[in-house]
Design an enzyme around this catalytic site. Structure first.
Site, PDB file in Angstrom:
ATOM      1  CB  SER A  94       5.375  34.968   1.222  1.00  0.00           C
ATOM      2  OG  SER A  94       4.869  36.071   1.923  1.00  0.00           O
ATOM      3  CB  VAL A 138       7.200  40.543  -1.924  1.00  0.00           C
ATOM      4  CG1 VAL A 138       5.698  40.448  -2.055  1.00  0.00           C
ATOM      5  CG2 VAL A 138       7.644  40.626  -0.470  1.00  0.00           C
TER       6      VAL A 138
END
Ligand code: GLN
Length: 316
Positions: free
Chosen positions: A70, A270
Protein backbone atom coordinates in the site's frame (compact mmCIF):
# COMPACT_ATOMS: atom_id res chain seq x y z
CA UNK A 1 11.35 22.67 13.04
CA UNK A 2 14.66 22.08 14.76
CA UNK A 3 16.71 18.93 14.54
CA UNK A 4 18.30 17.80 17.77
CA UNK A 5 20.83 15.61 16.07
CA UNK A 6 23.12 15.27 19.03
CA UNK A 7 25.64 12.43 19.02
CA UNK A 8 25.63 9.82 17.65
CA UNK A 9 25.57 10.98 14.03
CA UNK A 10 22.80 9.69 11.80
CA UNK A 11 24.70 6.75 10.27
CA UNK A 12 25.60 5.41 13.71
CA UNK A 13 22.13 6.12 15.04
CA UNK A 14 20.55 4.05 12.27
CA UNK A 15 22.95 1.19 13.08
CA UNK A 16 21.79 1.37 16.67
CA UNK A 17 18.12 1.42 15.59
CA UNK A 18 18.71 -1.79 13.62
CA UNK A 19 20.43 -3.47 16.59
CA UNK A 20 17.60 -2.51 18.93
CA UNK A 21 14.62 -3.23 16.69
CA UNK A 22 15.52 -6.14 14.39
CA UNK A 23 13.06 -8.85 15.58
CA UNK A 24 14.61 -11.70 17.55
CA UNK A 25 11.50 -13.84 17.48
CA UNK A 26 8.48 -14.33 15.26
CA UNK A 27 5.89 -11.93 16.66
CA UNK A 28 2.96 -10.46 14.74
CA UNK A 29 1.40 -11.75 11.54
CA UNK A 30 1.56 -11.62 7.76
CA UNK A 31 -1.55 -11.29 5.56
CA UNK A 32 -3.25 -14.56 4.69
CA UNK A 33 -4.35 -13.50 1.19
CA UNK A 34 -0.87 -12.78 -0.23
CA UNK A 35 1.12 -16.06 -0.33
CA UNK A 36 4.41 -14.37 -1.30
CA UNK A 37 4.56 -12.38 1.94
CA UNK A 38 4.60 -15.57 4.03
CA UNK A 39 7.93 -16.55 2.43
CA UNK A 40 9.90 -13.52 3.68
CA UNK A 41 12.16 -14.21 6.72
CA UNK A 42 10.70 -12.63 9.86
CA UNK A 43 13.99 -11.06 10.97
CA UNK A 44 14.55 -8.83 7.95
CA UNK A 45 14.94 -5.22 9.07
CA UNK A 46 16.16 -2.22 7.11
CA UNK A 47 16.04 1.55 7.42
CA UNK A 48 17.06 4.40 5.10
CA UNK A 49 16.95 8.19 5.34
CA UNK A 50 17.15 10.40 2.23
CA UNK A 51 17.75 14.04 3.12
CA UNK A 52 16.67 17.17 1.27
CA UNK A 53 20.37 18.07 1.06
CA UNK A 54 20.94 15.00 -1.12
CA UNK A 55 22.49 12.56 1.35
CA UNK A 56 21.32 8.99 1.96
CA UNK A 57 21.98 7.11 5.19
CA UNK A 58 20.98 3.50 5.74
CA UNK A 59 21.47 0.42 7.87
CA UNK A 60 20.44 -3.25 8.05
CA UNK A 61 18.64 -4.76 5.06
CA UNK A 62 18.16 -1.33 3.48
CA UNK A 63 19.12 -2.50 0.00
CA UNK A 64 16.97 -5.65 -0.02
CA UNK A 65 13.87 -5.27 -2.25
CA UNK A 66 10.52 -5.93 -0.60
CA UNK A 67 6.88 -5.74 -1.68
CA UNK A 68 5.77 -2.10 -1.37
CA UNK A 69 2.05 -3.00 -1.16
CA UNK A 70 0.00 0.00 0.00
CA UNK A 71 2.94 2.40 -0.01
CA UNK A 72 2.15 2.45 -3.74
CA UNK A 73 -1.02 4.40 -2.89
CA UNK A 74 0.98 7.55 -2.04
CA UNK A 75 2.64 7.51 -5.43
CA UNK A 76 -0.47 6.75 -7.48
CA UNK A 77 -2.16 9.67 -5.73
CA UNK A 78 0.82 11.90 -6.59
CA UNK A 79 0.58 10.79 -10.23
CA UNK A 80 -3.16 11.47 -10.28
CA UNK A 81 -2.61 14.96 -8.86
CA UNK A 82 -0.03 15.72 -11.55
CA UNK A 83 -2.74 15.58 -14.18
CA UNK A 84 -5.24 18.26 -15.09
CA UNK A 85 -8.17 16.09 -13.99
CA UNK A 86 -7.53 16.19 -10.22
CA UNK A 87 -10.77 18.10 -9.46
CA UNK A 88 -12.67 15.17 -10.95
CA UNK A 89 -10.72 12.75 -8.74
CA UNK A 90 -11.69 14.68 -5.61
CA UNK A 91 -15.35 14.35 -6.54
CA UNK A 92 -14.92 10.56 -6.40
CA UNK A 93 -12.92 10.10 -3.19
CA UNK A 94 -12.90 11.97 0.13
CA UNK A 95 -10.04 13.00 2.42
CA UNK A 96 -11.27 11.83 5.79
CA UNK A 97 -9.79 9.14 8.03
CA UNK A 98 -11.83 5.97 7.74
CA UNK A 99 -11.50 4.54 11.24
CA UNK A 100 -12.05 1.16 9.60
CA UNK A 101 -9.78 -1.59 8.26
CA UNK A 102 -8.05 -0.83 4.96
CA UNK A 103 -10.14 -3.39 3.09
CA UNK A 104 -13.49 -2.81 4.82
CA UNK A 105 -16.66 -3.12 2.73
CA UNK A 106 -19.19 -1.83 5.23
CA UNK A 107 -18.39 1.88 5.07
CA UNK A 108 -18.30 1.88 1.27
CA UNK A 109 -21.84 0.60 1.05
CA UNK A 110 -23.15 2.91 3.78
CA UNK A 111 -21.53 5.92 2.08
CA UNK A 112 -22.85 5.14 -1.41
CA UNK A 113 -19.63 4.14 -3.10
CA UNK A 114 -17.54 7.22 -2.23
CA UNK A 115 -14.41 5.99 -0.39
CA UNK A 116 -13.28 7.94 2.67
CA UNK A 117 -9.76 8.52 1.38
CA UNK A 118 -7.27 7.45 -1.33
CA UNK A 119 -5.19 5.33 1.08
CA UNK A 120 -7.76 2.67 1.90
CA UNK A 121 -8.20 -0.01 -0.75
CA UNK A 122 -11.52 1.33 -2.07
CA UNK A 123 -10.03 4.81 -2.51
CA UNK A 124 -6.90 3.44 -4.17
CA UNK A 125 -9.04 1.46 -6.61
CA UNK A 126 -10.72 4.73 -7.60
CA UNK A 127 -7.30 6.39 -8.07
CA UNK A 128 -6.19 3.44 -10.23
CA UNK A 129 -9.39 3.71 -12.28
CA UNK A 130 -8.72 7.44 -12.71
CA UNK A 131 -5.18 6.75 -13.97
CA UNK A 132 -6.35 3.93 -16.24
CA UNK A 133 -8.75 6.30 -18.01
CA UNK A 134 -5.65 7.83 -19.64
CA UNK A 135 -3.06 5.07 -19.29
CA UNK A 136 -4.49 1.54 -19.30
CA UNK A 137 -1.32 0.05 -17.81
CA UNK A 138 -1.15 2.33 -14.78
CA UNK A 139 1.09 -0.16 -12.93
CA UNK A 140 3.85 0.17 -15.53
CA UNK A 141 3.40 3.95 -15.45
CA UNK A 142 3.85 3.80 -11.67
CA UNK A 143 6.94 1.62 -12.05
CA UNK A 144 8.48 4.18 -14.41
CA UNK A 145 7.63 7.02 -12.02
CA UNK A 146 9.22 5.17 -9.09
CA UNK A 147 12.30 4.18 -11.08
CA UNK A 148 12.86 7.81 -12.02
CA UNK A 149 12.28 9.16 -8.52
CA UNK A 150 14.44 6.46 -6.91
CA UNK A 151 17.25 7.54 -9.23
CA UNK A 152 17.58 3.89 -10.15
CA UNK A 153 20.65 3.06 -12.13
CA UNK A 154 20.12 3.79 -15.81
CA UNK A 155 21.02 0.77 -17.90
CA UNK A 156 21.11 -1.59 -14.92
CA UNK A 157 17.39 -2.13 -14.82
CA UNK A 158 17.73 -5.35 -12.83
CA UNK A 159 18.69 -3.27 -9.79
CA UNK A 160 15.82 -0.82 -10.15
CA UNK A 161 12.22 -1.27 -8.96
CA UNK A 162 10.36 -4.14 -10.64
CA UNK A 163 6.91 -5.71 -10.60
CA UNK A 164 6.94 -9.22 -9.11
CA UNK A 165 4.38 -10.66 -11.54
CA UNK A 166 4.31 -14.07 -9.77
CA UNK A 167 3.51 -12.40 -6.43
CA UNK A 168 0.82 -10.34 -8.16
CA UNK A 169 -0.76 -13.46 -9.67
CA UNK A 170 -0.72 -15.11 -6.24
CA UNK A 171 -2.44 -12.11 -4.66
CA UNK A 172 -4.94 -11.83 -7.51
CA UNK A 173 -6.05 -15.40 -6.85
CA UNK A 174 -6.97 -14.32 -3.29
CA UNK A 175 -8.49 -10.95 -4.16
CA UNK A 176 -12.16 -11.68 -3.51
CA UNK A 177 -12.41 -8.76 -1.10
CA UNK A 178 -10.78 -6.22 -3.43
CA UNK A 179 -13.01 -7.49 -6.25
CA UNK A 180 -16.02 -7.02 -3.99
CA UNK A 181 -14.91 -3.43 -3.30
CA UNK A 182 -14.45 -2.80 -7.03
CA UNK A 183 -17.88 -4.23 -7.85
CA UNK A 184 -19.46 -2.04 -5.14
CA UNK A 185 -17.73 0.99 -6.68
CA UNK A 186 -18.95 -0.03 -10.11
CA UNK A 187 -22.49 -0.50 -8.87
CA UNK A 188 -22.47 3.01 -7.39
CA UNK A 189 -21.17 4.43 -10.69
CA UNK A 190 -17.74 5.25 -9.25
CA UNK A 191 -15.63 3.04 -11.55
CA UNK A 192 -15.31 3.63 -15.28
CA UNK A 193 -13.09 0.63 -16.17
CA UNK A 194 -14.06 -3.04 -15.71
CA UNK A 195 -13.79 -4.06 -12.04
CA UNK A 196 -11.52 -7.04 -12.83
CA UNK A 197 -9.04 -4.89 -14.81
CA UNK A 198 -8.82 -2.28 -12.06
CA UNK A 199 -8.13 -4.91 -9.37
CA UNK A 200 -5.55 -6.66 -11.54
CA UNK A 201 -3.73 -3.39 -12.18
CA UNK A 202 -3.95 -2.38 -8.52
CA UNK A 203 -2.50 -5.71 -7.37
CA UNK A 204 0.43 -5.31 -9.79
CA UNK A 205 1.12 -1.85 -8.33
CA UNK A 206 1.17 -3.37 -4.85
CA UNK A 207 3.60 -6.07 -6.05
CA UNK A 208 6.35 -3.62 -6.98
CA UNK A 209 9.61 -4.59 -5.29
CA UNK A 210 11.81 -1.80 -3.92
CA UNK A 211 14.39 -1.37 -1.17
CA UNK A 212 14.26 1.07 1.75
CA UNK A 213 16.95 3.19 0.06
CA UNK A 214 14.95 3.37 -3.19
CA UNK A 215 11.68 4.17 -1.41
CA UNK A 216 13.23 6.89 0.75
CA UNK A 217 14.67 8.51 -2.36
CA UNK A 218 11.42 8.10 -4.30
CA UNK A 219 9.44 9.71 -1.45
CA UNK A 220 11.78 12.64 -0.99
CA UNK A 221 9.61 15.01 -3.05
CA UNK A 222 6.96 14.75 -0.33
CA UNK A 223 9.43 16.15 2.23
CA UNK A 224 10.89 18.66 -0.21
CA UNK A 225 7.96 20.86 -1.28
CA UNK A 226 7.24 18.63 -4.28
CA UNK A 227 10.80 18.73 -5.63
CA UNK A 228 12.00 15.20 -6.44
CA UNK A 229 15.44 13.70 -6.97
CA UNK A 230 15.10 14.37 -10.69
CA UNK A 231 12.92 17.46 -11.08
CA UNK A 232 9.65 18.82 -9.79
CA UNK A 233 6.90 16.26 -9.14
CA UNK A 234 4.19 18.40 -7.57
CA UNK A 235 3.61 21.98 -6.48
CA UNK A 236 4.47 22.75 -2.83
CA UNK A 237 0.71 22.94 -2.05
CA UNK A 238 -0.03 19.51 -3.52
CA UNK A 239 2.94 17.97 -1.70
CA UNK A 240 1.70 19.48 1.56
CA UNK A 241 -1.76 18.05 0.95
CA UNK A 242 -0.44 14.53 0.37
CA UNK A 243 1.52 14.85 3.64
CA UNK A 244 -1.69 15.86 5.40
CA UNK A 245 -3.52 12.81 4.05
CA UNK A 246 -0.62 10.60 5.12
CA UNK A 247 -0.86 11.96 8.64
CA UNK A 248 -4.61 11.45 8.94
CA UNK A 249 -5.12 8.33 6.78
CA UNK A 250 -1.75 6.70 6.08
CA UNK A 251 -1.96 4.02 8.76
CA UNK A 252 -5.67 3.20 8.31
CA UNK A 253 -7.46 2.77 11.62
CA UNK A 254 -4.16 3.15 13.49
CA UNK A 255 -3.54 6.70 12.21
CA UNK A 256 -4.19 8.23 15.62
CA UNK A 257 -1.94 5.81 17.45
CA UNK A 258 0.85 6.28 14.90
CA UNK A 259 0.57 10.08 15.14
CA UNK A 260 0.79 9.74 18.92
CA UNK A 261 3.82 7.47 18.87
CA UNK A 262 5.77 8.83 15.87
CA UNK A 263 4.36 12.31 15.19
CA UNK A 264 5.08 12.20 11.47
CA UNK A 265 3.07 11.65 8.25
CA UNK A 266 3.50 8.04 7.14
CA UNK A 267 2.21 5.39 4.79
CA UNK A 268 2.43 1.70 5.51
CA UNK A 269 2.09 -1.44 3.42
CA UNK A 270 1.35 -5.02 4.42
CA UNK A 271 4.76 -5.99 3.01
CA UNK A 272 6.06 -4.45 6.28
CA UNK A 273 7.35 -1.18 4.85
CA UNK A 274 6.56 2.30 6.20
CA UNK A 275 7.44 5.52 4.38
CA UNK A 276 7.58 8.58 6.62
CA UNK A 277 8.33 12.20 5.83
CA UNK A 278 9.94 14.90 7.92
CA UNK A 279 8.87 18.05 6.06
CA UNK A 280 11.84 20.11 4.89
CA UNK A 281 14.34 17.54 6.11
CA UNK A 282 14.09 13.98 4.91
CA UNK A 283 12.10 10.92 3.84
CA UNK A 284 12.55 7.75 5.89
CA UNK A 285 11.72 4.19 4.92
CA UNK A 286 11.76 1.34 7.41
CA UNK A 287 11.00 -2.31 6.66
CA UNK A 288 10.27 -5.26 8.89
CA UNK A 289 7.77 -7.85 7.59
CA UNK A 290 5.72 -8.87 10.63
CA UNK A 291 2.56 -6.81 11.22
CA UNK A 292 0.33 -5.70 14.07
CA UNK A 293 -3.44 -6.27 14.12
CA UNK A 294 -4.06 -3.18 11.95
CA UNK A 295 -1.66 -4.32 9.22
CA UNK A 296 1.24 -2.01 10.07
CA UNK A 297 4.83 -3.15 10.66
CA UNK A 298 5.33 -3.97 14.34
CA UNK A 299 9.08 -3.42 14.57
CA UNK A 300 8.96 -0.68 11.93
CA UNK A 301 6.55 1.42 13.98
CA UNK A 302 8.58 0.90 17.16
CA UNK A 303 11.77 1.88 15.32
CA UNK A 304 10.22 5.09 13.97
CA UNK A 305 8.91 6.04 17.40
CA UNK A 306 12.43 5.55 18.77
CA UNK A 307 14.07 7.48 15.90
CA UNK A 308 11.62 10.36 16.28
CA UNK A 309 12.26 10.57 20.01
CA UNK A 310 16.03 10.47 19.59
CA UNK A 311 16.26 13.01 16.75
CA UNK A 312 13.40 15.33 17.67
CA UNK A 313 11.98 14.79 14.17
CA UNK A 314 8.27 15.47 14.36
CA UNK A 315 5.71 17.82 12.88
CA UNK A 316 4.62 18.68 16.43
N1 GLN B 1 -2.31 -5.50 -1.76
C1 GLN B 1 -2.83 -5.34 -0.44
C2 GLN B 1 -4.34 -5.47 -0.44
O1 GLN B 1 -4.96 -4.95 -1.30
C3 GLN B 1 -2.41 -4.00 0.08
C4 GLN B 1 -2.94 -3.71 1.45
C5 GLN B 1 -1.97 -2.96 2.32
O2 GLN B 1 -0.77 -2.90 2.09
N2 GLN B 1 -2.51 -2.43 3.41
O3 GLN B 1 -4.92 -6.10 0.41
Amino acid sequence: MSTTLSAPPLGLLLGDIVRRHRPQKKEGTVPGNIPFLATVPFDRFGIAVATTSGEVFSSGDANVPFSIQSISKVFTLAMALQGSRSARLWSRVLREPSGTAFNSLVQLEAEHGIPRNPFINAGALVVTDHLMEETPDAATQLLQFLTKQAGAEEGTASHGPSIDEAAAAGELAGSSRNLALAHFLKDFGNLTQPAESVVENYVRQCSIMMSCVQLAKAGLFLANDGQGTSGRVLSPSEAKRIGSIMLTCGMYDAAGEFAYRVGLPGKSGVGGGILVIVPGQCAICVWSPRLDAKGNSLAGTAALADLSDRTGWSVF
